[in-house]
Design an enzyme around this catalytic site. Structure first.
Site, PDB file in Angstrom:
ATOM      1  N   GLN A  33       0.848  -1.200   0.000  1.00 62.73           N
ATOM      2  CA  GLN A  33       0.000   0.000   0.000  1.00 62.73           C
ATOM      3  C   GLN A  33       0.880   1.246   0.000  1.00 62.73           C
ATOM      4  OE1 GLN A  33      -1.549   0.475   3.859  1.00 62.73           O
ATOM      5  NE2 GLN A  33      -3.164   1.905   3.329  1.00 62.73           N
TER       6      GLN A  33
ATOM      7  N   SER B  76       4.830  -0.928   3.926  1.00 60.28           N
ATOM      8  CA  SER B  76       5.024  -2.282   4.453  1.00 60.28           C
ATOM      9  C   SER B  76       4.943  -3.290   3.316  1.00 60.28           C
ATOM     10  CB  SER B  76       3.925  -2.630   5.458  1.00 60.28           C
ATOM     11  OG  SER B  76       3.921  -1.706   6.500  1.00 60.28           O
TER      12      SER B  76
ATOM     13  N   GLU C  75      -8.784  -1.581   6.475  1.00 59.21           N
ATOM     14  CA  GLU C  75      -7.585  -1.784   7.292  1.00 59.21           C
ATOM     15  C   GLU C  75      -7.943  -1.631   8.769  1.00 59.21           C
ATOM     16  OE1 GLU C  75      -4.333   0.937   6.527  1.00 59.21           O
ATOM     17  OE2 GLU C  75      -2.937  -0.400   7.564  1.00 59.21           O
TER      18      GLU C  75
ATOM     19  N   GLU D 144      -4.616   8.955  17.718  1.00 60.90           N
ATOM     20  CA  GLU D 144      -5.200  10.300  17.793  1.00 60.90           C
ATOM     21  C   GLU D 144      -6.160  10.534  16.628  1.00 60.90           C
ATOM     22  OE1 GLU D 144      -1.922   9.678  18.074  1.00 60.90           O
ATOM     23  OE2 GLU D 144      -1.639  10.122  20.204  1.00 60.90           O
TER      24      GLU D 144
HETATM   25  C1  LIG Z   1       4.789  -0.323  11.183  1.00 59.39           C
HETATM   26  C2  LIG Z   1       4.175   0.658  10.239  1.00 59.39           C
HETATM   27  C3  LIG Z   1       3.717   0.214   9.019  1.00 59.39           C
HETATM   28  C4  LIG Z   1       3.174   1.120   8.113  1.00 59.39           C
HETATM   29  N1  LIG Z   1       2.759   0.650   6.897  1.00 59.39           N
HETATM   30  C5  LIG Z   1       2.303   1.518   5.960  1.00 59.39           C
HETATM   31  C6  LIG Z   1       1.969   1.063   4.645  1.00 59.39           C
HETATM   32  O1  LIG Z   1       2.084  -0.121   4.321  1.00 59.39           O
HETATM   33  N2  LIG Z   1       1.579   1.970   3.735  1.00 59.39           N
HETATM   34  C7  LIG Z   1       1.432   3.287   4.026  1.00 59.39           C
HETATM   35  O2  LIG Z   1       1.036   4.047   3.153  1.00 59.39           O
HETATM   36  N3  LIG Z   1       1.744   3.760   5.275  1.00 59.39           N
HETATM   37  C8  LIG Z   1       2.160   2.901   6.238  1.00 59.39           C
HETATM   38  N4  LIG Z   1       2.499   3.358   7.499  1.00 59.39           N
HETATM   39  C9  LIG Z   1       2.411   4.784   7.761  1.00 59.39           C
HETATM   40  C10 LIG Z   1       1.313   5.188   8.735  1.00 59.39           C
HETATM   41  O3  LIG Z   1       0.032   5.111   8.141  1.00 59.39           O
HETATM   42  C11 LIG Z   1       1.665   6.617   9.193  1.00 59.39           C
HETATM   43  O4  LIG Z   1       2.874   6.527   9.917  1.00 59.39           O
HETATM   44  C12 LIG Z   1       0.596   7.222  10.043  1.00 59.39           C
HETATM   45  O5  LIG Z   1      -0.548   7.491   9.286  1.00 59.39           O
HETATM   46  C13 LIG Z   1       1.075   8.526  10.727  1.00 59.39           C
HETATM   47  O6  LIG Z   1       1.639   9.378   9.812  1.00 59.39           O
HETATM   48  P1  LIG Z   1       3.071  10.030  10.086  1.00 59.39           P
HETATM   49  O7  LIG Z   1       4.022   8.944  10.446  1.00 59.39           O
HETATM   50  O8  LIG Z   1       3.404  10.908   8.909  1.00 59.39           O
HETATM   51  O9  LIG Z   1       2.889  10.919  11.389  1.00 59.39           O
HETATM   52  P2  LIG Z   1       2.288  12.380  11.462  1.00 59.39           P
HETATM   53  O10 LIG Z   1       1.050  12.452  10.628  1.00 59.39           O
HETATM   54  O11 LIG Z   1       3.352  13.362  11.167  1.00 59.39           O
HETATM   55  O12 LIG Z   1       1.849  12.484  12.981  1.00 59.39           O
HETATM   56  C14 LIG Z   1       2.786  12.761  14.031  1.00 59.39           C
HETATM   57  C15 LIG Z   1       2.027  12.802  15.355  1.00 59.39           C
HETATM   58  O13 LIG Z   1       1.057  13.869  15.326  1.00 59.39           O
HETATM   59  C16 LIG Z   1      -0.249  13.374  15.618  1.00 59.39           C
HETATM   60  N5  LIG Z   1      -1.231  14.062  14.777  1.00 59.39           N
HETATM   61  C17 LIG Z   1      -1.122  14.341  13.461  1.00 59.39           C
HETATM   62  N6  LIG Z   1      -2.237  14.978  13.029  1.00 59.39           N
HETATM   63  C18 LIG Z   1      -3.065  15.087  14.096  1.00 59.39           C
HETATM   64  C19 LIG Z   1      -4.364  15.628  14.283  1.00 59.39           C
HETATM   65  N7  LIG Z   1      -5.021  16.185  13.274  1.00 59.39           N
HETATM   66  N8  LIG Z   1      -4.927  15.554  15.513  1.00 59.39           N
HETATM   67  C20 LIG Z   1      -4.254  14.983  16.548  1.00 59.39           C
HETATM   68  N9  LIG Z   1      -2.999  14.445  16.443  1.00 59.39           N
HETATM   69  C21 LIG Z   1      -2.427  14.484  15.238  1.00 59.39           C
HETATM   70  C22 LIG Z   1      -0.191  11.901  15.241  1.00 59.39           C
HETATM   71  O14 LIG Z   1      -1.171  11.157  15.950  1.00 59.39           O
HETATM   72  C23 LIG Z   1       1.225  11.527  15.634  1.00 59.39           C
HETATM   73  O15 LIG Z   1       1.289  11.250  17.010  1.00 59.39           O
HETATM   74  C24 LIG Z   1       3.055   2.491   8.441  1.00 59.39           C
HETATM   75  C25 LIG Z   1       3.506   2.938   9.691  1.00 59.39           C
HETATM   76  C26 LIG Z   1       4.067   2.042  10.579  1.00 59.39           C
HETATM   77  C27 LIG Z   1       4.556   2.542  11.896  1.00 59.39           C
END
Ligand SMILES: Cc1cc2nc3c(=O)[nH]c(=O)nc-3n(C[C@H](O)[C@H](O)[C@H](O)COP(=O)(O)OP(=O)(O)OC[C@H]3O[C@@H](n4cnc5c(N)ncnc54)[C@H](O)[C@@H]3O)c2cc1C
Length: 398
Positions: A124, A159, A242, A365
């Site tokens: 994905q 992933s 998902e 969150e």
């Molecule tokens: C093990 C693992 C597997 C993954 N696999 C995939 C995959 O296969 N494909 C894929 O596309 N993605 C994948 N992801 C990505 C995952 O979907 C994102 O990491 C996740 O959506 C958070 O985005 P970010 O890491 O950019 O954090 P950010 O969006 O930058 O968030 C940082 C922090 O701010 C908080 N935050 C952000 N916006 C808000 C809001 N509006 N209100 C309150 N709090 C907020 C978040 O909760 C978090 O604590 C994976 C992540 C992990 C850890």
């Protein structure tokens, strides 16, 4: 489909699967495991009977089962050895249901059965370095060129990309539209020239997710899933499945419940923990919560399938299942005392994997925001860039 009895299902499953014994121990959610073969064999063995994705049409590797038949099959499957299907989970649980909802007949004919039989693995490609929680801000662009599209940009946290044959990829096709409207979904073979997969190592030492760099990679228009500009709708279907735990069963010991004492409780018993009243109390609390979590996920998945328009129930289901996973992992780890700190200690890999559960598939969150706004009716958070053309927004100007 005619009525199914427990006896029928059990006897048919016995022909293709091995029964689970009290000693069966399997890995969970890909943690610590790079084994593709067990999952492949299991899926190849169950596809003709449509046992793993019973609600899919027969011609696509299911058996057109009703929700109650699906629940019965799911319950009885837990009596048998179902390996860790983590490598196959995106295809089975997310891409498959999205193709059934938004794919063309040809896409369904070409892609669903290979997913159900384990011969094709999907990943994905949604998240980007600047677009995770705020997924609608993805910047990877796709420009039309006749019957093809040319894709360029970067994804991250993809992933299973290093095992995958295909990716489902969210791309920006019209930067002049507001962020949710200018997106389109594509399927992309991962070996397309211009796609470069670079695995990243996590703190549990798995290297199961990757950065993916895309430079002038060409995708056929026939691989577009849904209409141009409808990518957000398709993405929401994928994400809702998902969160709800997908349209298929996961496999692995973590999902083994019901008929016998689950493996993680047997492990605690072997460690002598189960004899202590205080530990027993914790174990039963987690076990009960886990049962509720499983039913919540099942209900959310059934609702999503029945309505074709997945709702916020999946967010509640995801929050519950994350809590369940963490509670189990931390209890196993604590019960091992100081040995729990050793990397071959009991519950160590799950403990190192547990924090990621609150991030993958949308953070806790974000799930709470969805529940707050869509279930409790609380005021929405400020969304200043919602109606602004993406190329005039802060992200679009970067
Ligand atoms: C093990 C693992 C597997 C993954 N696999 C995939 C995959 O296969 N494909 C894929 O596309 N993605 C994948 N992801 C990505 C995952 O979907 C994102 O990491 C996740 O959506 C958070 O985005 P970010 O890491 O950019 O954090 P950010 O969006 O930058 O968030 C940082 C922090 O701010 C908080 N935050 C952000 N916006 C808000 C809001 N509006 N209100 C309150 N709090 C907020 C978040 O909760 C978090 O604590 C994976 C992540 C992990 C850890």
């Amino acid at each position: 489909m005619t009525e199914l009895t427990e006896e029928q299902v059990r006897s048919e499953l016995e022909l293709v699967l091995e029964r689970r014994s009290a000693d069966t121990r399997l890995t969970t959610m890909g943690a610590g495991s790079d084994d593709l073969e067990d999952g492949r064999q299991y899926l190849a063995g169950t596809v003709d009977g449509g046992w793993h994705v019973p609600t899919w049409p027969h011609e696509h590797g299911g058996r057109g089962a009703s929700p109650s038949q699906n629940a019965l099959i799911g319950r009885l499957l837990r009596e048998f050895i179902v390996p860790d299907l983590y490598p196959f989970a995106i295809g089975l649980g997310m891409v498959g249901p999205a193709l059934l909802a938004h794919g063309t007949q040809k896409q369904q004919d070409d892609w669903l059965r290979p997913i159900a039989s384990g011969s094709s693995i999907w990943c994905q490609m949604f998240s980007e370095p600047e677009a995770g929680s705020d997924l609608a801000n993805v910047a990877l662009k796709a420009d039309r060129d006749g019957d093809e599209w040319v894709l360029s940009g970067q994804k991250t946290w993809t992933s299973r990309a290093m095992w995958a044959d295909w990716a489902i990829c969210l791309a920006r096709t019209d930067p002049g539209q507001p962020k949710h409207k200018g997106l389109t979904m594509f399927a992309l073979p991962i070996d397309t020239p211009g796609v470069d997969v670079r695995p990243l190592t996590q703190m549990n030492r798995d290297a199961h997710f990757s950065e993916v760099f895309v430079e002038n990679a060409r995708a056929l228009d026939a691989w577009r899933i849904g209409d141009i500009g409808e990518g957000w709708r398709v993405a929401m279907t994928v994400l809702a499945h998902e969160r709800a735990g997908g349209g298929s069963r996961g496999g692995g010991d973590g999902n083994a419940r019901g008929i016998r004492v689950p493996g993680w409780i047997s492990d605690l018993r072997d460690l002598g923990v189960a004899e202590d009243r205080l530990w027993q109390n914790e174990v039963v609390k987690i076990y009960s919560h886990d049962g509720v979590s499983r039913w919540t996920s099942q209900r959310a998945a059934d609702e999503a399938r029945a309505s074709g328009a997945p709702g916020p129930a999946g967010s509640g289901a995801k929050l519950r299942s994350v809590k369940s996973y963490k509670d189990r992992a931390y209890l196993s780890n604590r019960s091992a005392g100081c040995y729990g700190m050793l990397s071959d200690g009991h519950g160590y890999i799950e403990t190192m994997t547990a924090p990621s559960m609150s991030i993958r598939g949308g953070t806790d969150e974000i799930q709470r925001n969805i529940l707050g706004e869509r279930v409790l009716g609380l005021p929405g958070e400020p969304r200043l860039d919602r109606d602004v053309p993406w190329n005039e927004s802060r992200r679009g100007l970067l």
